[in-house]
Write a protein that holds these residues in place. Structure first.
Motif, mmCIF file in Angstrom:
data_model
loop_
_atom_site.group_PDB
_atom_site.id
_atom_site.type_symbol
_atom_site.label_atom_id
_atom_site.label_comp_id
_atom_site.label_asym_id
_atom_site.label_seq_id
_atom_site.Cartn_x
_atom_site.Cartn_y
_atom_site.Cartn_z
ATOM 1 N N LEU A 77 0.818 -1.210 0.000
ATOM 2 C CA LEU A 77 0.000 0.000 0.000
ATOM 3 C C LEU A 77 0.854 1.264 0.000
ATOM 4 O O LEU A 77 0.421 2.317 -0.469
ATOM 5 C CB LEU A 77 -0.927 0.012 1.215
ATOM 6 N N PHE A 78 2.062 1.158 0.516
ATOM 7 C CA PHE A 78 2.955 2.316 0.569
ATOM 8 C C PHE A 78 3.468 2.698 -0.818
ATOM 9 O O PHE A 78 4.018 3.775 -1.000
ATOM 10 C CB PHE A 78 4.140 2.035 1.498
ATOM 11 N N ARG A 79 3.290 1.797 -1.779
ATOM 12 C CA ARG A 79 3.766 2.074 -3.133
ATOM 13 C C ARG A 79 2.703 2.739 -4.006
ATOM 14 O O ARG A 79 2.980 3.132 -5.139
ATOM 15 C CB ARG A 79 4.246 0.768 -3.781
ATOM 16 N N GLY A 84 0.098 5.893 -0.514
ATOM 17 C CA GLY A 84 1.451 5.694 0.025
ATOM 18 C C GLY A 84 2.001 6.954 0.661
ATOM 19 O O GLY A 84 2.632 6.911 1.724
ATOM 20 N N ALA A 85 1.751 8.086 0.022
ATOM 21 C CA ALA A 85 2.236 9.357 0.564
ATOM 22 C C ALA A 85 1.572 9.666 1.910
ATOM 23 O O ALA A 85 2.227 10.128 2.855
ATOM 24 C CB ALA A 85 1.982 10.485 -0.424
ATOM 25 N N PRO A 94 5.122 -0.242 7.703
ATOM 26 C CA PRO A 94 4.976 -1.178 6.588
ATOM 27 C C PRO A 94 5.421 -2.582 6.975
ATOM 28 O O PRO A 94 6.451 -2.773 7.624
ATOM 29 C CB PRO A 94 5.914 -0.594 5.524
ATOM 30 N N VAL A 95 4.629 -3.568 6.591
ATOM 31 C CA VAL A 95 4.968 -4.964 6.846
ATOM 32 C C VAL A 95 4.839 -5.731 5.537
ATOM 33 O O VAL A 95 3.782 -5.726 4.901
ATOM 34 C CB VAL A 95 4.038 -5.578 7.918
ATOM 35 N N ASP A 96 5.931 -6.366 5.160
ATOM 36 C CA ASP A 96 5.967 -7.148 3.922
ATOM 37 C C ASP A 96 5.476 -8.560 4.230
ATOM 38 O O ASP A 96 6.209 -9.388 4.749
ATOM 39 C CB ASP A 96 7.386 -7.182 3.351
#
Length: 248
Positions: A77-79, A84-85, A94-96
């Motif tokens: 979602l951060f991308r 993301g902003a 952020p968690v991958d």
């Protein structure tokens, strides 16, 4: 007032102001158990999850208490260009979830807690699919973070947001809609701590059971009902499984 490492400032302060304008006439947030929030140090809010409003309301409530709540969110979602902003400006964590090593995936969460931050985690991973709107099977992230950091895990049960906004439901925009929070006492995991931390599989499983029970007990108080004896396990098969614990 609960204190974390950083005060509410910058974009957190701006967001709190915007939410005050839009949510105050819309949502009547009733909170019980505020005394269970730690006064200092990092901790985890383990939250039940029924509605897209859950994270917004938790953020709003904590911001009004002067706490810049950090919420665990999927790294992808951060991308996204705009989302993301906003997430970065709010310092969400952020968690991958695709990371091969679970410890690496949860490292940003552990680091935030070690820095004295308050991190909200929705351990079901998505909105509950239990047909009776009880918590379903939890992911092990909260349990792993708790065993690695030994930070308090505070259960936050929420009831009512799903009747205002839920997946596939028209939003109820009538004013003064009610949502209830019940903040429980820290889940006692002290007997599960060891040098192995989250590498101790049995400790992770037992910690997960205790966190699940705490969320169910909180919701039972809010709803005035008894929680189910078995937890919702697999929506595809539509079945429940017994909640077996080492102390049962």
């Amino acid at each position: 007032m609960t204190q974390c490492a950083d005060p509410v400032r910058g974009f957190h302060r701006f967001s709190r102001g915007v939410l005050n304008i839009f949510l105050t006439p819309w949502i009547c947030l009733r909170v019980r158990g505020e005394e269970n929030l730690p006064q200092s140090g990092g901790y985890v809010l383990a939250c039940s999850h029924t509605s897209p409003l859950d994270g917004i309301l938790a953020f709003w409530y904590m911001a009004r208490r002067g706490v810049p709540l950090r919420i665990m969110a999927k790294a992808e979602l951060f991308r996204l260009p705009v989302v993301g902003a906003i997430f970065r400006a709010l310092h969400l964590v952020p968690v991958d979830r695709k990371a091969q090593n679970r410890s690496d995936a949860l490292a940003p969460v552990c680091r935030a807690i070690d820095e004295g931050q308050c991190v909200a985690i929705y351990p079901e991973g998505t909105f509950t699919e239990d047909p009776d709107v009880w918590p379903m099977r939890l992911k092990t992230g909260v349990a792993r973070v708790a065993l690695d950091t030994r930070a308090p895990v505070i259960p936050l049960a929420s009831w009512g947001a799903h009747m205002i906004m839920s997946s596939g439901r028209i939003v109820d925009i009538r004013p003064a809609r009610t949502v209830d929070f019940l903040i429980g006492e820290a889940v006692d995991l002290s007997d599960l701590y060891s040098e192995l931390g989250s590498a101790d599989r049995k400790a992770v499983e037992e910690a997960n059971r205790r966190i699940y029970r705490a969320l169910c007990e909180g919701l039972a108080q809010l709803r005035g009902e008894n929680p189910p004896e078995n937890m919702w396990w697999d929506p595809r098969e539509g079945r429940r499984i017994p909640l077996i614990s080492s102390d049962q």
